[in-house]
Write a protein that holds these residues in place. Structure first.
Motif, mmCIF file in Angstrom:
data_model
loop_
_atom_site.group_PDB
_atom_site.id
_atom_site.type_symbol
_atom_site.label_atom_id
_atom_site.label_comp_id
_atom_site.label_asym_id
_atom_site.label_seq_id
_atom_site.Cartn_x
_atom_site.Cartn_y
_atom_site.Cartn_z
ATOM 1 N N THR A 99 -14.918 -56.840 -38.961
ATOM 2 C CA THR A 99 -15.809 -55.943 -39.693
ATOM 3 C C THR A 99 -15.362 -55.973 -41.143
ATOM 4 O OG1 THR A 99 -16.138 -54.461 -37.786
ATOM 5 C CG2 THR A 99 -16.660 -53.575 -39.956
ATOM 6 N N THR A 100 -16.171 -56.516 -42.022
ATOM 7 C CA THR A 100 -15.764 -56.662 -43.422
ATOM 8 C C THR A 100 -15.539 -55.286 -44.054
ATOM 9 O OG1 THR A 100 -18.012 -56.570 -44.333
ATOM 10 C CG2 THR A 100 -17.182 -58.742 -43.610
ATOM 11 N N PRO A 101 -14.695 -55.203 -45.093
ATOM 12 C CA PRO A 101 -14.498 -53.927 -45.788
ATOM 13 C C PRO A 101 -15.811 -53.314 -46.276
ATOM 14 C CG PRO A 101 -12.776 -55.456 -46.422
ATOM 15 C CD PRO A 101 -13.747 -56.235 -45.581
ATOM 16 N N TYR A 102 -16.733 -54.170 -46.713
ATOM 17 C CA TYR A 102 -18.036 -53.655 -47.160
ATOM 18 C C TYR A 102 -18.797 -53.010 -46.002
ATOM 19 C CZ TYR A 102 -22.862 -53.463 -48.706
ATOM 20 O OH TYR A 102 -24.126 -53.028 -48.979
ATOM 21 N N ASP A 103 -18.894 -53.714 -44.867
ATOM 22 C CA ASP A 103 -19.592 -53.154 -43.708
ATOM 23 C C ASP A 103 -18.893 -51.898 -43.203
ATOM 24 O OD1 ASP A 103 -21.639 -54.979 -43.644
ATOM 25 O OD2 ASP A 103 -20.656 -56.322 -42.238
ATOM 26 N N TYR B 140 -17.139 -49.780 -45.070
ATOM 27 C CA TYR B 140 -17.503 -48.742 -46.040
ATOM 28 C C TYR B 140 -18.915 -48.227 -45.767
ATOM 29 C CZ TYR B 140 -18.591 -46.589 -50.565
ATOM 30 O OH TYR B 140 -18.963 -45.704 -51.545
ATOM 31 N N GLN B 141 -19.851 -49.158 -45.584
ATOM 32 C CA GLN B 141 -21.236 -48.776 -45.388
ATOM 33 C C GLN B 141 -21.434 -47.938 -44.123
ATOM 34 O OE1 GLN B 141 -22.745 -48.863 -48.267
ATOM 35 N NE2 GLN B 141 -24.574 -49.818 -47.423
ATOM 36 N N TYR B 142 -20.666 -48.241 -43.078
ATOM 37 C CA TYR B 142 -20.800 -47.451 -41.844
ATOM 38 C C TYR B 142 -20.530 -45.973 -42.137
ATOM 39 C CZ TYR B 142 -20.139 -45.584 -37.199
ATOM 40 O OH TYR B 142 -20.262 -44.803 -36.077
ATOM 41 N N TRP B 143 -19.461 -45.699 -42.870
ATOM 42 C CA TRP B 143 -19.099 -44.297 -43.143
ATOM 43 C C TRP B 143 -19.988 -43.701 -44.219
ATOM 44 C CZ3 TRP B 143 -16.652 -42.594 -39.273
ATOM 45 C CH2 TRP B 143 -15.814 -43.449 -38.542
ATOM 46 N N ARG B 144 -20.469 -44.532 -45.128
ATOM 47 C CA ARG B 144 -21.383 -44.028 -46.168
ATOM 48 C C ARG B 144 -22.695 -43.549 -45.547
ATOM 49 N NH1 ARG B 144 -24.691 -42.262 -48.660
ATOM 50 N NH2 ARG B 144 -25.303 -42.467 -50.851
ATOM 51 N N LYS C 67 -13.949 -52.288 -54.426
ATOM 52 C CA LYS C 67 -14.942 -53.365 -54.404
ATOM 53 C C LYS C 67 -16.135 -52.999 -53.528
ATOM 54 C CE LYS C 67 -13.437 -57.528 -53.639
ATOM 55 N NZ LYS C 67 -12.648 -58.624 -53.029
ATOM 56 N N ALA C 68 -15.863 -52.413 -52.364
ATOM 57 C CA ALA C 68 -16.956 -52.046 -51.456
ATOM 58 C C ALA C 68 -17.832 -50.966 -52.068
ATOM 59 C CB ALA C 68 -16.385 -51.566 -50.122
#
Length: 409
Positions: A245-249, A251-255, A311-312
């Motif tokens: 699970t990429t750091p971006y994905d 981050y987006q899950y919790w966002r 970055k995310a």
């Protein structure tokens, strides 16, 4: 505040075996406790992370964690919460998973100078003498009590039933507690609320066999406001390994968690002071998005570090501002030759992992939920060709929240 007060205030605690005694123990501090992790995969996921955070809070309050790797119990599989028997894994797979998880835990727990330890129950379970084990340990378990456990009752009602292999799991976990008591003076086991029956088994075994005090505590499972377990997406579990699970994905899950879940997640999954947690949780309407950004950033920082969290966050803000930061969102490289005759949109979506199947991709396209380079695509037969790329890059979007960069090589 002592560990009990911290865990209580932040909303971790579900059940306790001996509440008054446990409170007294934590007032003194220095409690050696353990949490078990069965190596069913080569990474921890969000469900594990709640118990890891509890372990971290306990350690910060002066207690000593033992991280127990299930190199032995993993060969059976815990039936708790499972409708069917787990897939059997080879010893090699289990040992590889254990090694990966050990490496992850060191990012969250301090193992310096013996302030925490990692042990593997393979050390005492894999070479047990069955007859001796039955006489020594099995005699302290009654079938009547075991069958009353929720994890067994649920499976007994299923057509496939409960295998004798799985029936032994509770005894094995109880034996783990006994071994850790004898080897490391471990007096308490912690785990998710679905582990209550297994934890009780260990507490009772120590009290019955040794006549010594032992204790158990369970935590609330990580669920949303509707009672559904969190940490699952269309693509599967939300993992702590950036390769899964990429750091971006992440981050987006919790966002994108529900408004009602923000305060709970801030309390359980970050180290923010509770005054700040309550302030953020009280925000209303559009302002709750500020709290979601804080949640996503803090949690990504803990798991992946501040650089990746930054970055995310910048990538998410840029994407929703009609821009994209290359390298900060999930990216897949495709050979230019694959697009020579055009690649249909469904193949692209499944290849880069934006959807799990062609049928899911077809639904997304037909419902107007897919954009290629910010242009909506409504035809499931649409062909992706190299001329759609700008400087060798193409941004794919599904819905409002999923973005993916495709790069030609």
């Amino acid at each position: 505040m002592n560990a009990y007060e911290v865990l209580k205030e932040r909303g971790f605690i579900e059940q306790l075996t001996h509440e008054d005694e446990i409170k007294a123990l934590f007032e003194k501090g220095g409690v050696t406790f353990y949490i078990g992790i069965d190596p069913t995969a080569d990474s921890l996921h969000v469900g594990h992370f709640l118990t890891v955070m509890a372990m971290a809070h306990m350690q910060q309050c002066g207690n000593r964690p033992i991280c127990l790797m299930g190199g032995g119990t993993g060969m059976i599989g815990d039936p708790s919460g499972k409708a069917d028997m787990r897939k059997m894994m080879t010893v090699e797979t289990i040992d590889q998973n254990v090694a990966c998880i050990k490496n992850q835990l060191s990012r969250f727990i301090n193992f310096d100078d013996g302030s925490a330890i990692i042990v593997n129950n393979a050390d005492w379970l894999r070479n047990l003498n069955y007859i001796e084990f039955l006489r020594d340990v099995g005699v302290h378990f009654t079938v009547n009590r075991m069958l009353a456990a929720d994890c067994f009752k649920t499976r007994m009602d299923k057509e496939a039933g409960l295998s004798f292999l799985e029936f032994n799991y509770m005894i094995m976990q109880g034996y783990d507690f006994l071994e850790l008591y004898n080897r490391h003076n471990c007096i308490m086991q912690l785990g998710g609320s679905d582990q209550w029956s297994n934890i009780l088994a260990g507490v009772r075994l120590i009290r019955s066999k040794l006549g010594k005090s032992a204790y158990g505590m369970t935590f609330k499972l990580l669920t949303n406001s509707d009672g559904v377990k969190m940490g699952k997406t269309v693509g599967g579990a939300v993992w702590l390994d950036p390769k899964k699970t990429t750091p971006y994905d992440f981050y987006q899950y919790w966002r994108n968690v529900g408004d009602k879940d923000v305060e709970k997640c801030l309390a359980l999954l970050t180290f923010l002071p509770m005054d700040e947690v309550r302030r953020l949780g009280a925000l209303q309407d559009s302002e709750i998005n500020q709290a979601k950004e804080v949640l996503a950033f803090e949690l990504t920082k803990i798991v992946h570090g501040e650089v990746e969290a930054t970055k995310a966050q910048e990538a998410a803000r840029a994407l929703f501002g009609k821009g994209a930061i290359a390298g900060s969102v999930p990216t897949t490289e495709l050979p230019a030759a694959d697009l020579a005759d055009g690649m249909d949109i469904l193949t692209l979506l499944t290849t880069i992992g934006v959807v799990p199947s062609r049928s899911e991709g077809r639904r997304a396209v037909q419902q107007g939920g897919v954009k290629i380079g910010e242009q909506p695509v409504s035809d499931a037969e649409f062909k992706i060709t190299a001329n759609l790329f700008t400087d060798g890059k193409l941004l794919v979007q599904k819905g409002k929240k999923t973005f993916h960069n495709v790069v030609l090589k």
